[in-house]
Design a protein around this motif. Structure first.
Motif, PDB file in Angstrom:
ATOM      1  N   ARG A  44     -28.755  70.831  49.127  1.00 24.59           N
ATOM      2  CA  ARG A  44     -28.934  71.223  50.524  1.00 24.59           C
ATOM      3  C   ARG A  44     -27.713  70.874  51.385  1.00 24.59           C
ATOM      4  O   ARG A  44     -27.562  71.393  52.484  1.00 24.59           O
ATOM      5  CB  ARG A  44     -30.165  70.528  51.112  1.00 24.59           C
ATOM      6  CG  ARG A  44     -31.463  70.869  50.401  1.00 24.59           C
ATOM      7  CD  ARG A  44     -32.604  69.984  50.889  1.00 24.59           C
ATOM      8  NE  ARG A  44     -33.810  70.148  50.087  1.00 24.59           N
ATOM      9  CZ  ARG A  44     -34.876  69.370  50.171  1.00 24.59           C
ATOM     10  NH1 ARG A  44     -34.885  68.379  51.058  1.00 24.59           N
ATOM     11  NH2 ARG A  44     -35.934  69.578  49.398  1.00 24.59           N
ATOM     12  N   TYR A  45     -26.859  69.997  50.883  1.00 25.34           N
ATOM     13  CA  TYR A  45     -25.746  69.500  51.702  1.00 25.34           C
ATOM     14  C   TYR A  45     -24.388  70.014  51.214  1.00 25.34           C
ATOM     15  O   TYR A  45     -23.352  69.438  51.523  1.00 25.34           O
ATOM     16  CB  TYR A  45     -25.749  67.958  51.690  1.00 25.34           C
ATOM     17  CG  TYR A  45     -27.098  67.381  52.032  1.00 25.34           C
ATOM     18  CD1 TYR A  45     -27.608  67.473  53.333  1.00 25.34           C
ATOM     19  CD2 TYR A  45     -27.893  66.775  51.072  1.00 25.34           C
ATOM     20  CE1 TYR A  45     -28.847  66.961  53.658  1.00 25.34           C
ATOM     21  CE2 TYR A  45     -29.142  66.254  51.378  1.00 25.34           C
ATOM     22  CZ  TYR A  45     -29.614  66.356  52.673  1.00 25.34           C
ATOM     23  OH  TYR A  45     -30.850  65.851  52.987  1.00 25.34           O
ATOM     24  N   MET A  46     -24.391  71.107  50.464  1.00 27.93           N
ATOM     25  CA  MET A  46     -23.137  71.614  49.903  1.00 27.93           C
ATOM     26  C   MET A  46     -22.195  72.151  50.974  1.00 27.93           C
ATOM     27  O   MET A  46     -20.982  72.144  50.801  1.00 27.93           O
ATOM     28  CB  MET A  46     -23.422  72.697  48.860  1.00 27.93           C
ATOM     29  CG  MET A  46     -24.069  72.151  47.603  1.00 27.93           C
ATOM     30  SD  MET A  46     -24.481  73.421  46.404  1.00 27.93           S
ATOM     31  CE  MET A  46     -22.873  73.922  45.833  1.00 27.93           C
ATOM     32  N   GLN A  47     -22.734  72.620  52.078  1.00 23.65           N
ATOM     33  CA  GLN A  47     -21.875  73.197  53.111  1.00 23.65           C
ATOM     34  C   GLN A  47     -21.017  72.141  53.797  1.00 23.65           C
ATOM     35  O   GLN A  47     -19.834  72.355  54.039  1.00 23.65           O
ATOM     36  CB  GLN A  47     -22.725  73.924  54.157  1.00 23.65           C
ATOM     37  CG  GLN A  47     -21.880  74.660  55.198  1.00 23.65           C
ATOM     38  CD  GLN A  47     -22.725  75.503  56.136  1.00 23.65           C
ATOM     39  OE1 GLN A  47     -23.945  75.524  56.042  1.00 23.65           O
ATOM     40  NE2 GLN A  47     -22.082  76.210  57.039  1.00 23.65           N
ATOM     41  N   ASN A  48     -21.629  70.983  54.072  1.00 26.50           N
ATOM     42  CA  ASN A  48     -20.887  69.916  54.752  1.00 26.50           C
ATOM     43  C   ASN A  48     -21.308  68.552  54.202  1.00 26.50           C
ATOM     44  O   ASN A  48     -21.992  67.779  54.874  1.00 26.50           O
ATOM     45  CB  ASN A  48     -21.146  69.989  56.267  1.00 26.50           C
ATOM     46  CG  ASN A  48     -20.281  69.015  57.044  1.00 26.50           C
ATOM     47  OD1 ASN A  48     -19.206  68.614  56.595  1.00 26.50           O
ATOM     48  ND2 ASN A  48     -20.744  68.610  58.219  1.00 26.50           N
ATOM     49  N   PRO A  49     -20.891  68.225  52.960  1.00 22.81           N
ATOM     50  CA  PRO A  49     -21.328  66.964  52.354  1.00 22.81           C
ATOM     51  C   PRO A  49     -20.659  65.748  52.986  1.00 22.81           C
ATOM     52  O   PRO A  49     -19.513  65.812  53.433  1.00 22.81           O
ATOM     53  CB  PRO A  49     -20.911  67.123  50.888  1.00 22.81           C
ATOM     54  CG  PRO A  49     -19.775  68.085  50.923  1.00 22.81           C
ATOM     55  CD  PRO A  49     -20.047  69.011  52.057  1.00 22.81           C
ATOM     56  N   LYS A  50     -21.390  64.644  53.011  1.00 21.58           N
ATOM     57  CA  LYS A  50     -20.898  63.376  53.532  1.00 21.58           C
ATOM     58  C   LYS A  50     -20.728  62.372  52.383  1.00 21.58           C
ATOM     59  O   LYS A  50     -21.129  62.639  51.241  1.00 21.58           O
ATOM     60  CB  LYS A  50     -21.876  62.816  54.565  1.00 21.58           C
ATOM     61  CG  LYS A  50     -22.256  63.787  55.673  1.00 21.58           C
ATOM     62  CD  LYS A  50     -21.128  64.013  56.652  1.00 21.58           C
ATOM     63  CE  LYS A  50     -21.580  64.895  57.818  1.00 21.58           C
ATOM     64  NZ  LYS A  50     -20.513  65.152  58.794  1.00 21.58           N
ATOM     65  N   LYS A  51     -20.166  61.225  52.714  1.00 23.69           N
ATOM     66  CA  LYS A  51     -19.929  60.204  51.694  1.00 23.69           C
ATOM     67  C   LYS A  51     -21.223  59.725  51.038  1.00 23.69           C
ATOM     68  O   LYS A  51     -21.263  59.558  49.814  1.00 23.69           O
ATOM     69  CB  LYS A  51     -19.171  59.032  52.311  1.00 23.69           C
ATOM     70  CG  LYS A  51     -18.602  58.077  51.272  1.00 23.69           C
ATOM     71  CD  LYS A  51     -17.695  57.036  51.910  1.00 23.69           C
ATOM     72  CE  LYS A  51     -17.118  56.121  50.828  1.00 23.69           C
ATOM     73  NZ  LYS A  51     -16.238  55.088  51.409  1.00 23.69           N
ATOM     74  N   PRO A  52     -22.329  59.476  51.793  1.00 23.72           N
ATOM     75  CA  PRO A  52     -23.589  59.069  51.142  1.00 23.72           C
ATOM     76  C   PRO A  52     -24.113  60.106  50.154  1.00 23.72           C
ATOM     77  O   PRO A  52     -24.730  59.759  49.149  1.00 23.72           O
ATOM     78  CB  PRO A  52     -24.554  58.902  52.322  1.00 23.72           C
ATOM     79  CG  PRO A  52     -23.690  58.644  53.505  1.00 23.72           C
ATOM     80  CD  PRO A  52     -22.452  59.447  53.277  1.00 23.72           C
ATOM     81  N   HIS A  53     -23.837  61.383  50.441  1.00 22.71           N
ATOM     82  CA  HIS A  53     -24.282  62.437  49.525  1.00 22.71           C
ATOM     83  C   HIS A  53     -23.508  62.364  48.212  1.00 22.71           C
ATOM     84  O   HIS A  53     -24.081  62.559  47.135  1.00 22.71           O
ATOM     85  CB  HIS A  53     -24.088  63.815  50.170  1.00 22.71           C
ATOM     86  CG  HIS A  53     -24.803  63.961  51.474  1.00 22.71           C
ATOM     87  ND1 HIS A  53     -24.311  64.730  52.512  1.00 22.71           N
ATOM     88  CD2 HIS A  53     -25.959  63.421  51.929  1.00 22.71           C
ATOM     89  CE1 HIS A  53     -25.144  64.671  53.535  1.00 22.71           C
ATOM     90  NE2 HIS A  53     -26.147  63.874  53.209  1.00 22.71           N
ATOM     91  N   LEU A  54     -22.206  62.081  48.297  1.00 23.03           N
ATOM     92  CA  LEU A  54     -21.399  61.948  47.088  1.00 23.03           C
ATOM     93  C   LEU A  54     -21.865  60.763  46.256  1.00 23.03           C
ATOM     94  O   LEU A  54     -21.925  60.830  45.018  1.00 23.03           O
ATOM     95  CB  LEU A  54     -19.922  61.799  47.464  1.00 23.03           C
ATOM     96  CG  LEU A  54     -18.928  61.722  46.292  1.00 23.03           C
ATOM     97  CD1 LEU A  54     -18.989  62.986  45.446  1.00 23.03           C
ATOM     98  CD2 LEU A  54     -17.503  61.489  46.806  1.00 23.03           C
ATOM     99  N   GLU A  55     -22.196  59.661  46.923  1.00 22.76           N
ATOM    100  CA  GLU A  55     -22.700  58.483  46.210  1.00 22.76           C
ATOM    101  C   GLU A  55     -24.032  58.796  45.525  1.00 22.76           C
ATOM    102  O   GLU A  55     -24.283  58.349  44.399  1.00 22.76           O
ATOM    103  CB  GLU A  55     -22.868  57.320  47.188  1.00 22.76           C
ATOM    104  CG  GLU A  55     -21.536  56.798  47.741  1.00 22.76           C
ATOM    105  CD  GLU A  55     -21.719  55.784  48.855  1.00 22.76           C
ATOM    106  OE1 GLU A  55     -22.895  55.529  49.233  1.00 22.76           O
ATOM    107  OE2 GLU A  55     -20.709  55.257  49.358  1.00 22.76           O
ATOM    108  N   ALA A  56     -24.879  59.589  46.199  1.00 25.72           N
ATOM    109  CA  ALA A  56     -26.173  59.950  45.617  1.00 25.72           C
ATOM    110  C   ALA A  56     -26.015  60.865  44.407  1.00 25.72           C
ATOM    111  O   ALA A  56     -26.745  60.724  43.409  1.00 25.72           O
ATOM    112  CB  ALA A  56     -27.042  60.632  46.682  1.00 25.72           C
TER     113      ALA A  56
END
Length: 409
Positions: A208-220
């Motif tokens: 769901r966050y592929m358009q604008n991923p954040k650092k917590p998303h990368l860690e997840a």
């Protein structure tokens, strides 16, 4: 079997022109273009032209295209089946009519340039093992290559793909300098869910966050890779000798998405012991109650059930019984079974009452199940280690080594 130069066999059904290739330009007419007589690779019409050619050949050989799947061809002869599954230039040929299968392979080799690859062991990244207990599907090599590609070989394994009851947000955390790696990771993991239903929910959330991923998303997403490493030899086991009855489980997590407050639908279908279809998907609109959420999930399951029944019938495995559908919400079950359209359900979109029709037509039978036994819970939220392992076992997601050992015993 593999078709050599598959796209070159296709015949175009429309006029297509191309510029003169470099090195082959006409000295007298450099401004001329070439009219194409046959398809070439990288031509947009090439796949369709090739499919038309192979479909025409199989149809003339007595096969029929199944309405449920246009890439599946079936031929019956005195109660015996021959089945051809087509994926671009790769063909899987199976069934219990050995004479017809041999004849089909010979005819294909005469008509096209074919390569005989023997018994199915690898197909599009899937690995197929045959044991005395059944058939085991996994993507072990694909998973290893994925971990190596993204530099996670030395990472510490972990027991769950996502923290229990984790809540992800779209706007918390720092922006990534380059989102390319994140998008590649998510795309690669989506393909891994072909044999790993236990990561479907986690991968679905991170997509769901592929358009604008954040650092917590990368860690997840890296946590999911750590889990994949700890279960790298796991896959789906399809036991033989089981009663091949279609059974479904559906569940929903009410307002689980913190950004949109939409709910998540999760369902899974089993045929005998094997898991054959599953989904974890955010609902398109916000629901006003848990009953509405579960009812919407049940409607989505009814659509998948209708397609699976059609597919089974196309394969001459008749589904002449009401497919059991296990749901842990009594209100949703009562709503599906009640033929009266209540005022309280007016806000529910019309197409979600599809499940009600199927129940009344006795194609589906809604059944109550305890929340602790609802295996579809795996597709709606992040779970604790104990629950994850319990549901993983119920779906027959087992270790490759264990499957091989059991087959040899």
């Amino acid at each position: 079997m593999d078709v050599k130069n598959a796209f070159l066999h296709g015949e175009l059904d429309q006029e297509i022109y191309m510029i003169q290739p470099m090195g082959f330009q006409s000295q007298d007419h450099p401004e001329y273009v070439c009219k194409m007589c046959k398809a070439l690779y990288e031509l947009k019409q090439a796949p369709r032209a090739w499919y038309g050619k192979i479909a025409e050949f199989l149809t003339q050989s007595g096969y029929s295209v199944t309405p449920a799947d246009s890439s599946l061809f079936v031929k019956t002869n005195k109660g015996k089946l021959a089945i051809v599954l087509l994926y671009v230039d790769d063909l899987i040929i199976t069934g219990d009519d050995e004479a017809e299968i041999l004849r089909t392979k010979e005819n294909l080799s005469v008509r096209f340039q074919m390569k005989e690859l023997g018994q199915l062991k690898h197909f599009l990244g899937l690995e197929v093992d045959r044991t005395q207990e059944g058939i085991f599907l996994c993507q072990q090599k694909y998973a290893k290559d994925l971990i190596k590609r993204f530099g996670m070989l030395e990472c510490k394994p972990i027991s769950t793909p996502m923290e229990s009851n984790a809540k992800m947000c779209a706007y918390e955390g720092k922006d990534l300098e380059d989102a390319t790696m994140y998008r590649q990771l998510v795309g690669s993991l989506i393909y891994l869910t072909l044999t790993r239903p236990n990561i479907s929910y986690a991968v679905g959330v991170m997509s769901r966050y592929m358009q604008n991923p954040k650092k917590p998303h990368l860690e997840a997403i890296r946590r999911i890779l750590r889990y994949v490493k700890s279960t790298i030899d796991y896959g789906l086991l399809y036991k033989k000798g089981e009663d091949c009855k279609l059974v479904g489980f559906c569940d929903a997590d009410y307002a689980g998405d913190h950004d949109t407050r939409r709910s998540t639908t999760g369902y899974v279908f089993k045929l005998g012991s094997g898991t054959i279809s599953w989904c974890s998907k955010r609902q398109p609109t916000v629901s006003l109650s848990t009953t509405e959420t579960e009812y919407r999930a049940a409607a989505m399951v009814a659509q998948e059930s209708t397609w699976l029944i059609q597919l089974m019938n196309n394969l001459h495995q008749l589904v002449d019984y009401a497919v059991p559908m296990y749901c842990d919400n009594q209100s949703a079950i009562r709503l599906a079974e009640n033929p009266v359209f209540h005022a309280r359900t007016k806000h529910v979109e019309v197409h979600y009452h599809f499940i009600r029709e199927k129940v009344l037509q006795e194609e589906i039978e809604m059944k109550q199940i305890k929340m602790d036994d609802q295996v579809a819970d795996l597709f709606t939220k992040s779970l604790s280690t104990g629950k994850l392992e319990k549901f993983r076992q119920q779906l027959d997601i087992v270790q490759r080594i264990r499957a091989d050992i059991e087959g040899e015993c």
